[in-house]
Design a protein around this motif. Structure first.
Motif, PDB file in Angstrom:
ATOM      1  N   ILE A  43       0.930  -1.169  -0.050  1.00 13.90           N
ATOM      2  CA  ILE A  43      -0.135   0.151   0.060  1.00 13.90           C
ATOM      3  C   ILE A  43       0.953   1.100  -0.072  1.00 13.90           C
ATOM      4  O   ILE A  43       1.838   1.323   0.910  1.00 13.90           O
ATOM      5  N   TRP A  44       0.642   2.394  -0.967  1.00 17.41           N
ATOM      6  CA  TRP A  44       1.310   3.335  -0.729  1.00 17.41           C
ATOM      7  C   TRP A  44       0.193   4.694  -0.752  1.00 17.41           C
ATOM      8  O   TRP A  44      -1.093   4.508  -1.101  1.00 17.41           O
ATOM      9  N   GLU A  45       0.534   5.713   0.292  1.00 15.93           N
ATOM     10  CA  GLU A  45      -0.326   6.661   0.298  1.00 15.93           C
ATOM     11  C   GLU A  45       0.377   8.001  -0.275  1.00 15.93           C
ATOM     12  O   GLU A  45       1.333   8.219   0.255  1.00 15.93           O
ATOM     13  N   ILE A  46      -0.142   8.473  -1.256  1.00 13.71           N
ATOM     14  CA  ILE A  46       0.463   9.664  -1.917  1.00 13.71           C
ATOM     15  C   ILE A  46      -0.540  10.719  -2.202  1.00 13.71           C
ATOM     16  O   ILE A  46      -1.632  10.382  -2.958  1.00 13.71           O
ATOM     17  N   GLU A  47      -0.238  11.847  -1.586  1.00 14.21           N
ATOM     18  CA  GLU A  47      -1.127  13.098  -1.701  1.00 14.21           C
ATOM     19  C   GLU A  47      -2.544  12.824  -1.608  1.00 14.21           C
ATOM     20  O   GLU A  47      -3.493  13.475  -2.910  1.00 14.21           O
ATOM     21  N   GLY A  48      -2.951  12.159  -0.604  1.00 17.32           N
ATOM     22  CA  GLY A  48      -4.527  11.973  -0.497  1.00 17.32           C
ATOM     23  C   GLY A  48      -5.008  10.813  -1.348  1.00 17.32           C
ATOM     24  O   GLY A  48      -6.227  10.425  -0.893  1.00 17.32           O
ATOM     25  N   TYR A  49      -4.195  10.022  -1.835  1.00 19.18           N
ATOM     26  CA  TYR A  49      -4.688   8.965  -2.918  1.00 19.18           C
ATOM     27  C   TYR A  49      -3.978   7.635  -2.063  1.00 19.18           C
ATOM     28  O   TYR A  49      -2.867   7.719  -1.270  1.00 19.18           O
ATOM     29  N   GLU A  50      -4.665   6.555  -2.182  1.00 21.72           N
ATOM     30  CA  GLU A  50      -4.070   5.420  -1.669  1.00 21.72           C
ATOM     31  C   GLU A  50      -3.836   4.522  -2.683  1.00 21.72           C
ATOM     32  O   GLU A  50      -5.010   4.038  -3.479  1.00 21.72           O
ATOM     33  N   ILE A  51      -2.912   3.499  -2.918  1.00 22.42           N
ATOM     34  CA  ILE A  51      -2.690   2.959  -4.426  1.00 22.42           C
ATOM     35  C   ILE A  51      -2.310   1.428  -3.503  1.00 22.42           C
ATOM     36  O   ILE A  51      -1.352   1.371  -2.675  1.00 22.42           O
ATOM     37  N   ARG A  52      -3.029   0.476  -3.889  1.00 22.67           N
ATOM     38  CA  ARG A  52      -2.860  -0.841  -3.249  1.00 22.67           C
ATOM     39  C   ARG A  52      -2.456  -2.034  -4.474  1.00 22.67           C
ATOM     40  O   ARG A  52      -3.270  -1.856  -5.587  1.00 22.67           O
ATOM     41  N   GLU A  53      -1.463  -2.613  -4.082  1.00 19.62           N
ATOM     42  CA  GLU A  53      -1.137  -3.661  -5.096  1.00 19.62           C
ATOM     43  C   GLU A  53      -1.502  -4.878  -4.580  1.00 19.62           C
ATOM     44  O   GLU A  53      -1.276  -5.230  -3.398  1.00 19.62           O
ATOM     45  N   LYS A  54      -2.299  -5.674  -5.373  1.00 20.40           N
ATOM     46  CA  LYS A  54      -2.803  -7.101  -4.846  1.00 20.40           C
ATOM     47  C   LYS A  54      -2.145  -8.126  -5.669  1.00 20.40           C
ATOM     48  O   LYS A  54      -1.571  -8.208  -6.795  1.00 20.40           O
ATOM     49  N   SER A  55      -2.264  -9.248  -5.050  1.00 19.54           N
ATOM     50  CA  SER A  55      -1.584 -10.488  -5.887  1.00 19.54           C
ATOM     51  C   SER A  55      -3.081 -11.197  -5.949  1.00 19.54           C
ATOM     52  O   SER A  55      -3.570 -11.804  -4.857  1.00 19.54           O
TER      53      SER A  55
END
Length: 137
Positions: free
Chosen positions: A62-74
């Motif tokens: 999980i990355w939290e960047i400038e109010g957004y959350e990016i989730r990498e899933k397998s």
């Protein structure tokens, strides 16, 4: 589903015809019970089979960047190799996803209004936010 109605409606008509005669009540209850058990069993069978063949995903990073959350899933499905989709969230609302990264660090997402958001995951920053589409005049 329509074929099922073509089978059930004549059976129901036959059952109603049998109800008129009292000596057929045992047959009516037997047929009705078998029909209910058959429909319930078929529904349970289909729900178990569809659950068995569903894809299974777990969040890897999980990355939290400038109010957004990016989730990498397998994820792994019924057949084929595993894959790693990447989802973009803002305040627990899914905005977009991509099935794979084209670059090791850069990921692009498109919002509902047509904005393209580009994130650098290595430096954990938003690199570009541009408007695309017909409104870009």
């Amino acid at each position: 589903m329509i074929l099922l109605y073509f089978i059930i409606i004549p059976i129901l008509i036959f059952i109603i015809w049998l109800v008129v005669r009292k000596k057929w009540k045992a047959l009516l209850w037997t047929v009705a019970s078998l029909t209910v058990v058959g429909i319930a069993g078929w529904y349970l069978f289909l729900s178990f089979v569809s659950a068995a063949f569903q894809e299974k995903c777990e969040t890897v990073k999980i990355w939290e960047i400038e109010g957004y959350e990016i989730r990498e899933k397998s994820c792994i499905g019924f057949a084929g190799p595993p894959w790693s989709p990447i989802y973009l969230y803002q305040k627990d609302t899914e905005i977009d996803y991509v099935n794979y990264k084209t670059d090791s660090c850069l990921v692009e997402f498109t919002t509902e209004i047509g904005n393209t958001l580009q994130f650098d995951l290595c430096e954990e920053k938003m690199t570009e936010k541009k408007k695309t589409g017909a409104n870009n005049i």
